[in-house]
Design a protein around this motif. Structure first.
Motif, PDB file in Angstrom:
ATOM      1  N   VAL A  76      -1.719  22.704  -9.084  1.00 59.37           N
ATOM      2  CA  VAL A  76      -0.894  21.571  -7.550  1.00 59.37           C
ATOM      3  C   VAL A  76       0.223  21.225  -7.999  1.00 59.37           C
ATOM      4  CG1 VAL A  76      -1.923  18.524  -7.883  1.00 59.37           C
ATOM      5  CG2 VAL A  76      -3.977  20.851  -8.776  1.00 59.37           C
ATOM      6  N   ARG A  77       0.260  21.061  -6.732  1.00 65.34           N
ATOM      7  CA  ARG A  77       1.198  20.718  -6.731  1.00 65.34           C
ATOM      8  C   ARG A  77       1.580  18.601  -5.950  1.00 65.34           C
ATOM      9  NH1 ARG A  77       5.161  25.515  -3.983  1.00 65.34           N
ATOM     10  NH2 ARG A  77       4.748  26.816  -5.210  1.00 65.34           N
ATOM     11  N   GLY A  78       2.632  18.466  -6.522  1.00 65.47           N
ATOM     12  CA  GLY A  78       2.391  16.733  -6.277  1.00 65.47           C
ATOM     13  C   GLY A  78       1.409  16.627  -7.591  1.00 65.47           C
ATOM     14  N   ASP A  79       1.686  14.636  -7.055  1.00 64.91           N
ATOM     15  CA  ASP A  79       0.674  13.846  -7.948  1.00 64.91           C
ATOM     16  C   ASP A  79      -0.452  14.260  -8.363  1.00 64.91           C
ATOM     17  OD1 ASP A  79      -0.345  11.973  -9.006  1.00 64.91           O
ATOM     18  OD2 ASP A  79      -0.287   9.918  -7.399  1.00 64.91           O
ATOM     19  N   PRO A  80      -1.043  15.335  -9.549  1.00 60.15           N
ATOM     20  CA  PRO A  80      -2.742  15.637 -10.022  1.00 60.15           C
ATOM     21  C   PRO A  80      -3.398  14.413  -9.754  1.00 60.15           C
ATOM     22  CG  PRO A  80      -0.722  15.814 -11.643  1.00 60.15           C
ATOM     23  CD  PRO A  80       0.081  15.345 -10.270  1.00 60.15           C
ATOM     24  N   HIS A  81      -2.810  13.167 -10.073  1.00 58.79           N
ATOM     25  CA  HIS A  81      -3.538  12.344  -9.537  1.00 58.79           C
ATOM     26  C   HIS A  81      -4.379  11.990  -8.646  1.00 58.79           C
ATOM     27  CE1 HIS A  81      -3.212  10.995 -14.118  1.00 58.79           C
ATOM     28  NE2 HIS A  81      -2.534  11.343 -14.603  1.00 58.79           N
ATOM     29  N   ALA A  82      -3.741  11.959  -7.603  1.00 54.44           N
ATOM     30  CA  ALA A  82      -4.208  11.940  -5.883  1.00 54.44           C
ATOM     31  C   ALA A  82      -5.367  13.356  -5.935  1.00 54.44           C
ATOM     32  CB  ALA A  82      -2.767  12.156  -4.606  1.00 54.44           C
ATOM     33  N   VAL A  83      -5.858  13.925  -6.745  1.00 54.75           N
ATOM     34  CA  VAL A  83      -6.329  14.385  -6.915  1.00 54.75           C
ATOM     35  C   VAL A  83      -8.009  13.971  -7.052  1.00 54.75           C
ATOM     36  CG1 VAL A  83      -7.787  16.949  -7.104  1.00 54.75           C
ATOM     37  CG2 VAL A  83      -5.003  16.848  -6.830  1.00 54.75           C
ATOM     38  N   VAL A  84      -7.604  13.398  -8.992  1.00 56.54           N
ATOM     39  CA  VAL A  84      -8.413  12.963  -9.769  1.00 56.54           C
ATOM     40  C   VAL A  84      -9.798  11.999  -8.124  1.00 56.54           C
ATOM     41  CG1 VAL A  84      -9.095  12.120 -11.321  1.00 56.54           C
ATOM     42  CG2 VAL A  84      -8.043  14.077 -11.209  1.00 56.54           C
ATOM     43  N   GLY A  85      -8.916  11.408  -8.126  1.00 53.36           N
ATOM     44  CA  GLY A  85      -8.228   9.853  -7.166  1.00 53.36           C
ATOM     45  C   GLY A  85      -8.014   8.297  -6.991  1.00 53.36           C
ATOM     46  N   LEU A  86      -7.272   8.009  -8.540  1.00 54.04           N
ATOM     47  CA  LEU A  86      -6.666   7.302  -8.434  1.00 54.04           C
ATOM     48  C   LEU A  86      -4.927   7.952  -9.102  1.00 54.04           C
ATOM     49  CD1 LEU A  86      -6.329   4.051  -9.471  1.00 54.04           C
ATOM     50  CD2 LEU A  86      -7.301   3.837 -10.954  1.00 54.04           C
ATOM     51  N   SER A  87      -4.663   7.298  -8.403  1.00 60.58           N
ATOM     52  CA  SER A  87      -3.371   7.546  -8.484  1.00 60.58           C
ATOM     53  C   SER A  87      -2.386   6.629  -8.818  1.00 60.58           C
ATOM     54  CB  SER A  87      -2.229   7.868  -7.454  1.00 60.58           C
ATOM     55  OG  SER A  87      -0.468   8.464  -7.404  1.00 60.58           O
ATOM     56  N   LEU A  88      -1.779   6.850 -10.814  1.00 62.15           N
ATOM     57  CA  LEU A  88      -1.334   5.573 -11.750  1.00 62.15           C
ATOM     58  C   LEU A  88      -0.040   5.707 -11.096  1.00 62.15           C
ATOM     59  CD1 LEU A  88      -3.464   7.630 -15.291  1.00 62.15           C
ATOM     60  CD2 LEU A  88      -4.179   5.330 -13.235  1.00 62.15           C
ATOM     61  N   ALA A  89       0.891   6.834 -11.205  1.00 65.21           N
ATOM     62  CA  ALA A  89       1.961   6.782 -10.608  1.00 65.21           C
ATOM     63  C   ALA A  89       2.130   5.716  -9.068  1.00 65.21           C
ATOM     64  CB  ALA A  89       2.521   8.163 -10.705  1.00 65.21           C
ATOM     65  N   LEU A  90       1.407   6.380  -8.755  1.00 69.36           N
ATOM     66  CA  LEU A  90       1.649   5.016  -7.580  1.00 69.36           C
ATOM     67  C   LEU A  90       1.113   3.971  -7.362  1.00 69.36           C
ATOM     68  CD1 LEU A  90       2.471   4.173  -4.174  1.00 69.36           C
ATOM     69  CD2 LEU A  90      -0.289   5.083  -3.810  1.00 69.36           C
ATOM     70  N   VAL A  91       0.095   3.143  -7.958  1.00 68.75           N
ATOM     71  CA  VAL A  91      -0.297   1.881  -8.455  1.00 68.75           C
ATOM     72  C   VAL A  91       0.766   2.076  -9.705  1.00 68.75           C
ATOM     73  CG1 VAL A  91      -1.832   1.214 -10.114  1.00 68.75           C
ATOM     74  CG2 VAL A  91      -3.022   2.401  -8.335  1.00 68.75           C
ATOM     75  N   GLY A 121       1.056  -1.302   0.186  1.00 69.44           N
ATOM     76  CA  GLY A 121       0.293   0.371   0.325  1.00 69.44           C
ATOM     77  C   GLY A 121       0.901   1.142  -0.220  1.00 69.44           C
ATOM     78  N   GLY A 122       0.797   2.509  -0.285  1.00 71.85           N
ATOM     79  CA  GLY A 122       1.028   3.190  -0.153  1.00 71.85           C
ATOM     80  C   GLY A 122      -0.195   4.864  -0.673  1.00 71.85           C
ATOM     81  N   VAL A 123       0.315   6.421  -0.420  1.00 69.09           N
ATOM     82  CA  VAL A 123      -0.517   6.981  -0.760  1.00 69.09           C
ATOM     83  C   VAL A 123       0.229   8.310  -1.601  1.00 69.09           C
ATOM     84  CG1 VAL A 123      -1.100   9.252   1.073  1.00 69.09           C
ATOM     85  CG2 VAL A 123      -0.907   6.605   2.133  1.00 69.09           C
ATOM     86  N   SER A 124      -0.221   8.832  -2.155  1.00 63.37           N
ATOM     87  CA  SER A 124      -0.316  10.195  -2.725  1.00 63.37           C
ATOM     88  C   SER A 124      -0.711  10.965  -2.180  1.00 63.37           C
ATOM     89  CB  SER A 124      -0.389   9.423  -3.740  1.00 63.37           C
ATOM     90  OG  SER A 124      -0.439  10.629  -4.634  1.00 63.37           O
ATOM     91  N   THR A 125      -0.035  12.134  -2.310  1.00 65.93           N
ATOM     92  CA  THR A 125      -0.933  13.304  -2.286  1.00 65.93           C
ATOM     93  C   THR A 125      -0.422  14.372  -2.994  1.00 65.93           C
ATOM     94  OG1 THR A 125       0.315  12.922   0.293  1.00 65.93           O
ATOM     95  CG2 THR A 125       0.419  15.012   0.202  1.00 65.93           C
ATOM     96  N   ALA A 126      -1.163  15.840  -3.410  1.00 65.91           N
ATOM     97  CA  ALA A 126      -1.450  16.696  -3.356  1.00 65.91           C
ATOM     98  C   ALA A 126      -1.373  18.190  -3.126  1.00 65.91           C
ATOM     99  CB  ALA A 126      -1.794  17.062  -4.856  1.00 65.91           C
ATOM    100  N   ALA A 127      -0.825  18.872  -3.476  1.00 65.95           N
ATOM    101  CA  ALA A 127      -1.573  20.215  -2.760  1.00 65.95           C
ATOM    102  C   ALA A 127      -1.713  21.104  -3.855  1.00 65.95           C
ATOM    103  CB  ALA A 127      -0.227  20.848  -1.532  1.00 65.95           C
ATOM    104  N   VAL A 128      -2.765  21.543  -3.227  1.00 69.53           N
ATOM    105  CA  VAL A 128      -4.061  22.445  -4.335  1.00 69.53           C
ATOM    106  C   VAL A 128      -4.511  23.555  -3.908  1.00 69.53           C
ATOM    107  CG1 VAL A 128      -6.071  22.438  -5.887  1.00 69.53           C
ATOM    108  CG2 VAL A 128      -5.346  20.337  -5.110  1.00 69.53           C
ATOM    109  N   ARG A 129      -3.726  24.959  -4.946  1.00 74.27           N
ATOM    110  CA  ARG A 129      -4.002  26.273  -4.405  1.00 74.27           C
ATOM    111  C   ARG A 129      -5.728  26.632  -5.239  1.00 74.27           C
ATOM    112  NH1 ARG A 129      -0.776  29.478  -2.514  1.00 74.27           N
ATOM    113  NH2 ARG A 129       1.153  28.034  -2.181  1.00 74.27           N
ATOM    114  N   PHE A 130      -6.099  26.941  -4.825  1.00 71.41           N
ATOM    115  CA  PHE A 130      -7.681  27.955  -5.381  1.00 71.41           C
ATOM    116  C   PHE A 130      -6.774  29.076  -5.547  1.00 71.41           C
ATOM    117  CE2 PHE A 130      -9.179  24.345  -2.709  1.00 71.41           C
ATOM    118  CZ  PHE A 130     -10.509  24.308  -3.298  1.00 71.41           C
TER     119      PHE A 130
END
Length: 107
Positions: free
Chosen positions: A73-88, A26-35
């Motif tokens: 978006v800083r970090g993994d943009p796919h983490a925001v969408v919900g499925l981190s392709l890079a992590l998978v 398992g693992g966790v992917s993180t993204a920081a999002v700025r409005f």
């Protein structure tokens, strides 16, 4: 805002059903999002009125109506969408499975 998307993979190729015998990673992917700093109260109200933020994690999207309100978006943009392709992909490599092995294409 910070979003975390966690994934857990179980290698069930052996056909074993005992949970202790199933290798898992398992693992966790993180993204920081700025409005966008220019977002207005009227825009926020209009976005909430669509119902979209009530149906998604984090109460916003980057790939639908809320996308225009995101300036960075800083970090993994796919983490925001919900499925981190890079992590998978990384997790699959621990099982000896390469990402292209999953592609359904004729060679």
């Amino acid at each position: 805002g910070r979003l975390h998307s966690g994934h857990w993979l179980i290698d069930h190729r052996t056909g074993t059903t005992a949970s202790a015998a199933l290798p898992a990673v398992g693992g966790v992917s993180t993204a920081a999002v700025r409005f966008a700093p220019s977002i207005t109260e009227a825009e926020i109200d209009a976005y909430i009125a669509t119902g979209e933020p009530l149906e998604v994690a984090g109460a916003f999207t980057i790939d639908s109506l809320g996308g225009a309100f995101i300036s960075e978006v800083r970090g993994d943009p796919h983490a925001v969408v919900g499925l981190s392709l890079a992590l998978v992909r990384e997790l699959l490599l621990t099982f000896g499975v390469a990402w292209p092995d999953l592609w359904n294409r004729r060679l």
